[in-house]
Design a protein around this motif. Sequence first.
Motif, short mmCIF file in Angstrom:
data_model
loop_
_atom_site.label_atom_id
_atom_site.label_comp_id
_atom_site.label_asym_id
_atom_site.label_seq_id
_atom_site.Cartn_x
_atom_site.Cartn_y
_atom_site.Cartn_z
N PHE A 12 0.91 -1.28 -0.04
CA PHE A 12 0.01 0.01 0.10
C PHE A 12 0.96 1.37 -0.05
O PHE A 12 1.92 1.14 0.46
CB PHE A 12 -1.06 0.17 1.12
CG PHE A 12 -0.34 0.11 2.48
CD1 PHE A 12 0.03 1.28 3.04
CD2 PHE A 12 0.20 -1.12 3.22
CE1 PHE A 12 0.68 1.35 4.37
CE2 PHE A 12 0.73 -1.02 4.37
CZ PHE A 12 1.13 0.36 5.07
N LYS A 13 0.31 2.21 -0.47
CA LYS A 13 0.78 3.68 -0.43
C LYS A 13 0.01 4.56 0.40
O LYS A 13 -0.79 4.36 0.72
CB LYS A 13 0.79 4.32 -1.80
CG LYS A 13 2.00 3.74 -2.69
CD LYS A 13 2.08 4.52 -3.97
CE LYS A 13 0.66 4.45 -5.03
NZ LYS A 13 1.08 5.58 -6.32
N SER A 14 0.82 5.60 1.00
CA SER A 14 0.29 6.52 2.11
C SER A 14 -1.02 7.05 1.11
O SER A 14 -0.76 7.48 -0.14
CB SER A 14 1.33 7.46 2.25
OG SER A 14 0.65 8.65 2.90
N SER A 15 -1.99 7.67 1.98
CA SER A 15 -2.92 8.61 1.07
C SER A 15 -2.44 9.80 0.72
O SER A 15 -3.22 10.50 -0.14
CB SER A 15 -4.28 8.42 2.17
OG SER A 15 -3.95 9.16 3.38
N CYS A 23 6.82 7.75 -5.50
CA CYS A 23 6.32 7.10 -3.97
C CYS A 23 6.91 5.94 -3.67
O CYS A 23 7.45 5.00 -4.53
CB CYS A 23 4.86 6.89 -3.97
SG CYS A 23 3.88 8.48 -4.46
N VAL A 24 6.86 5.36 -2.37
CA VAL A 24 7.22 4.10 -2.01
C VAL A 24 5.91 3.31 -1.35
O VAL A 24 4.68 3.96 -1.26
CB VAL A 24 8.30 4.08 -0.76
CG1 VAL A 24 9.57 4.99 -1.48
CG2 VAL A 24 7.61 4.88 0.37
N GLU A 25 5.86 1.91 -1.61
CA GLU A 25 5.04 1.22 -0.99
C GLU A 25 5.41 0.29 0.02
O GLU A 25 6.55 0.11 0.17
CB GLU A 25 4.25 0.21 -2.29
CG GLU A 25 3.82 1.14 -3.40
CD GLU A 25 3.35 0.01 -4.31
OE1 GLU A 25 2.30 0.20 -4.85
OE2 GLU A 25 4.15 -0.91 -4.99
N SER A 38 7.44 2.36 -5.98
CA SER A 38 6.10 2.04 -6.38
C SER A 38 6.25 2.11 -7.93
O SER A 38 5.22 1.33 -8.47
CB SER A 38 4.97 3.18 -6.02
OG SER A 38 5.48 4.61 -6.67
N LYS A 39 7.36 2.56 -8.70
CA LYS A 39 7.20 2.58 -10.06
C LYS A 39 8.17 1.30 -10.55
O LYS A 39 8.11 1.04 -11.71
CB LYS A 39 8.12 3.64 -10.45
CG LYS A 39 7.33 5.00 -10.38
CD LYS A 39 7.98 6.24 -10.84
CE LYS A 39 9.42 6.41 -10.43
NZ LYS A 39 9.86 6.59 -8.95
N ASP A 40 8.58 0.47 -9.54
CA ASP A 40 9.46 -0.70 -10.04
C ASP A 40 8.82 -1.76 -9.08
O ASP A 40 9.71 -2.18 -8.12
CB ASP A 40 10.90 -0.47 -9.88
CG ASP A 40 11.78 -1.48 -10.30
OD1 ASP A 40 11.24 -2.55 -10.80
OD2 ASP A 40 12.89 -1.48 -9.99
N GLY A 43 11.17 -4.92 -8.88
CA GLY A 43 12.46 -4.45 -8.33
C GLY A 43 12.72 -5.08 -6.90
O GLY A 43 11.78 -5.45 -6.27
N PRO A 44 13.87 -4.79 -6.18
CA PRO A 44 14.01 -5.06 -4.91
C PRO A 44 13.42 -4.34 -3.97
O PRO A 44 12.73 -3.18 -4.17
CB PRO A 44 15.68 -4.57 -4.74
CG PRO A 44 15.83 -3.41 -5.93
CD PRO A 44 14.79 -3.95 -6.90
N SER A 45 13.30 -4.83 -2.98
CA SER A 45 12.56 -4.12 -1.60
C SER A 45 13.41 -4.05 -0.39
O SER A 45 14.55 -4.93 -0.40
CB SER A 45 11.27 -4.84 -1.31
OG SER A 45 11.68 -6.36 -0.99
N LEU A 46 13.27 -3.05 0.37
CA LEU A 46 14.15 -3.07 1.68
C LEU A 46 13.20 -3.81 2.87
O LEU A 46 12.11 -3.75 2.75
CB LEU A 46 14.30 -1.80 1.88
CG LEU A 46 15.09 -0.83 0.92
CD1 LEU A 46 15.13 0.72 1.46
CD2 LEU A 46 16.54 -1.42 0.75
#
Length: 65
Positions: A12-15, A23-25, A38-40, A43-46
């Motif tokens: 989810f993304k922030s409102s 943005c980040v999810e 959010s665009k990839d 891709g990798p995640s933290l």
Amino acid sequence: MTAPAPDSPAWFKSSFSAGEQDCVEVADMPGVLYVRDSKDKTGPSLAFGPAEFSAFVAYASTLDV
């Protein structure tokens, strides 16, 4: 740390990011929070433990960007 995301997390993304491109999810899983671009989506995640994520959010809120 970079980590593979779980198979089917609920991302989810922030409102506050409605309509924004940069943005980040976040996916909240037991004992770990994953963050990705959010665009990839492939891709990798933290991966953050709860204390590390709280520290990250506290620090990020002090930035003037």
